[in-house]
Design an enzyme around this catalytic site. Structure first.
Site, short mmCIF file in Angstrom:
data_model
loop_
_atom_site.label_atom_id
_atom_site.label_comp_id
_atom_site.label_asym_id
_atom_site.label_seq_id
_atom_site.Cartn_x
_atom_site.Cartn_y
_atom_site.Cartn_z
N ASP A 1 3.10 -6.61 -5.85
CA ASP A 1 4.24 -6.01 -5.16
C ASP A 1 4.19 -4.48 -5.27
OD1 ASP A 1 6.96 -6.60 -3.91
OD2 ASP A 1 7.55 -5.34 -5.59
N GLU A 29 0.23 -5.55 -1.64
CA GLU A 29 1.35 -5.49 -0.71
C GLU A 29 1.78 -4.04 -0.63
OE1 GLU A 29 5.76 -5.58 0.31
OE2 GLU A 29 4.85 -5.00 -1.60
#
Length: 649
Positions: A379, A408
């Site tokens: 993330d 990401e």
């Protein structure tokens, strides 16, 4: 005098060898180099390479192409760190032979001397040859020195078996080695070719008020496998904080009721942190059972590695120095103005205890690897210290080279490229926001041509829990088909966020890419039995991907001209332009579009073909086409794309 042979512009090379280029097991890695020396002497060259388990160098030949550019390939057969370099030298015998041919053709008077020179070159090779090979060379030497016809002597000097023998035992008197040795990281094939499906296990409960469990979510796995996905990605499965918990109404709902489950990315509470599962989902044994069930269906589980904490995470009290403090002594929550994440504390990589922090983060990854998780979706890695990623991925790969990391990072292009260089296996991309024909062509060309393709592996996602593009909001079912076709067939890796197959396309409000009733803030059970589901369509696309080797690669995409800006036409072929797949997509989800193709038949391996079959793998309909120009019409309400397998008749 050393280094008479010059070697430069060796590829693949990422920033001069500072970072590793990437490949997957089974690849024949294409290597190129500019190799030259003064004068007209002929050169020979090879690739020197070694894998993670090799104790000595292996070699593969290089062949000259044009303009002093040489190419060759070497096979990679193991996951891990490889190295390669170029070795080049003057080929004195072939240089002599090249001149001898011209002199014999010109019937020069000094041919005995010419052949004596050749015999001398062979004679000095004798000490370096194995005993079994010396007889062949001795016979050739004797023939060259005899007063035999020039044609007979030349034929023996140019014998292919003799030349092959000399190639196997080269004379490298002035060898030059390219420096530095270049690194290559080799992944298992899933590092480049993968289909991801994202789901929230908590949404598989009986109703909107009750959390699902790992056991509940496992009941969905056979359907996910049937659709052809091989990676099941789970957002954070850890305990969720209660302080500043966001309510079911979304990011602005700061007054949640007791039923609000909270945002999974607000990690940690009194039950534990990143190495604990949320008790509503089950136990760690239940998680292991979920992973085992996925494995039994040919899939593996990916976890979200989110380096952040809720205000209730144990680290907040155990290691307050790992967080950034404001002037009043409070810990700063995460912000991305105008967005505020009051339920999340970011980690401070400027902490004086950077060693303690980084080792704790490595321990998290190792913990989940021990639970058979070999894929991590990371993330927002672009908001964490870059040296940390190079260190962490290097540490993990040293012990577990088969682990895959997906970045990401919807951020600046050079930051995304840097993360890939630092070791991330794959990356999210701007695909979601590339919807017009020129945008798609320009972006895919950027990804597939040049140095970037040596290290950056795109993963195309039409949607995520954070992104519902306006194309999907307004285009309905045809738009969902179009974007699935493009994602699945343009990129070797692609993914979907669950609900896509049910054409979920209601935004939070006009102009927003957030979902209405976002699953990030609530349980969201769905009716997977709906007859209008796109599950069969998605399954068909993944079946096509697995059936055609061409679709497993990135750099082989080719765009063909078609006379309509709403129609995109591209192809992929396997080795030697075999097994071509031709895709034509109507990018307009609201209207029928038609045009004539102008195919580059040579790119499809059909330049010498007469009529050929275009078999639509979606509709299972066959067409007989002739030449490059063929009329195409696509009604999005019926079927917005052709996916053709082409075959010469």
């Amino acid at each position: 005098m050393k280094n008479r042979v010059v070697i430069w512009q060796v590829t693949p090379s990422v920033d001069g060898g500072r970072y590793a280029a990437k490949a997957v097991v089974g690849d024949d890695v294409i290597v190129g180099a500019d190799i030259l020396r003064e004068g007209h002497d002929l050169l020979s060259a090879c690739i020197r390479y070694r894998g993670p388990d090799d104790t000595r160098w292996r070699e593969a030949p290089l062949r000259e192409d044009v303009n002093d550019r040489w190419y060759g390939t070497f096979p990679v057969d193991a996951v891990g760190a490889w190295r390669f370099a170029i070795s080049a030298w003057t080929d004195h015998y072939r240089t002599w032979l090249h001149g001898a041919v011209k002199k014999v053709e010109a019937d020069q008077a000094d041919l005995d001397l010419v052949f004596a020179d050749g015999a001398n070159l062979l004679e000095r090779r004798l000490p370096r040859l194995p005993q079994a090979a010396t007889q062949v060379l001795t016979e050739t030497i004797e023939t060259l020195r005899r007063a035999a016809p020039a044609g007979e002597r030349l034929a023996m000097a140019a014998d292919e078996d003799l030349l092959a023998l000399l190639d196997r035992h080269p004379e490298r008197l002035d060898r030059t080695l390219s420096k530095p040795e270049l690194p290559l990281w080799v992944d298992r094939e899933r590092g480049r070719f993968s289909a991801w499906y994202e789901l929230f296990p908590r949404s598989y409960g009986p109703d909107e008020a009750t959390s699902g469990t790992f056991a509940d979510a496992a009941k969905r796995l056979p359907a996910v496998a049937e659709m052809g996905f091989d990676i099941v990605y789970l957002p954070p499965i850890h305990p969720i904080g209660t302080t500043n918990r966001k309510g079911r109404g979304g990011p602005q709902d700061l007054d949640p009721g007791p039923e609000a489950p909270g945002v999974p990315w607000a990690i940690g509470n009194a039950d534990g942190g990143h190495m604990t599962v949320h008790p509503d989902l089950g136990t760690i044994d239940d998680f292991d059972a979920f992973v085992a069930e996925a494995r039994s269906l040919g899939m593996e589980v990916s976890l979200d590695f989110a380096i952040q904490c809720s205000p209730d995470h144990p680290w907040v009290t155990e290691h307050p120095e790992w967080f950034r403090h404001r002037a009043d002594g409070s810990i700063a929550y995460a912000e991305n103005p105008p967005k505020k994440y009051q339920d999340i504390y970011p980690i401070d990589f400027d902490t004086p205890d950077i060693e303690g922090l980084t080792h704790a983060l490595r321990e998290i990854v190792e913990f989940w690897i021990d639970h058979d998780v070999k894929v991590f979706r990371v993330d927002n890695p672009h908001t964490k210290a870059l040296p940390f990623w190079e260190w962490l991925i290097g540490e993990i790969h040293a012990a577990h080279p088969d682990v895959i990391f997906l970045a990401e990072a919807f951020t600046r292009p050079k930051m995304m490229q840097t993360l890939a260089k630092l070791g991330f296996t794959q990356s999210y991309t701007y695909f979601t926001w590339r919807n017009y024909k020129h945008e798609l062509i320009d972006y895919v060309v950027e990804l597939t041509r040049g140095e970037m393709a040596d290290y950056f592996r795109p993963n195309f996602w039409p949607n995520t829990p954070d992104i519902l593009h306006e194309y999907l909001q307004h285009g309905g079912r045809p738009a969902f088909k179009v974007r699935a076709v493009l994602a699945a067939l343009l990129s070797p890796s692609w993914g979907l966020y669950s609900g896509y197959e049910l054409v979920e396309n209601t935004p939070l409000r006009d102009g927003s890419e957030e979902y209405h009733e976002s699953e990030k803030y609530r349980y969201k059970p769905r009716d997977w039995t709906r007859p209008d589901s796109l599950e069969p369509y998605i399954a068909r696309l993944n079946h096509i991907r697995r059936s055609f080797r061409a679709l497993r690669f990135l750099r082989n995409v080719w765009f063909h001209h078609i006379g309509n800006d709403q129609l995109l036409c591209f192809s992929k072929t396997a080795e030697h332009r075999s097994d071509p797949v031709l895709v034509i997509v109507n990018l307009d989800p609201s209207a029928t579009q038609a045009a004539t193709t102008w195919l580059d038949l040579w790119q499809l391996g059909l330049e010498h073909a007469g009529p050929y079959e275009a078999y639509d793998l979606i509709t299972e309909t066959s067409y007989i086409w002739h030449g490059p120009q063929n009329y195409v019409q696509l009604d999005p309400a019926d079927e917005p794309a052709h996916v053709f397998a082409l075959r010469a008749l």
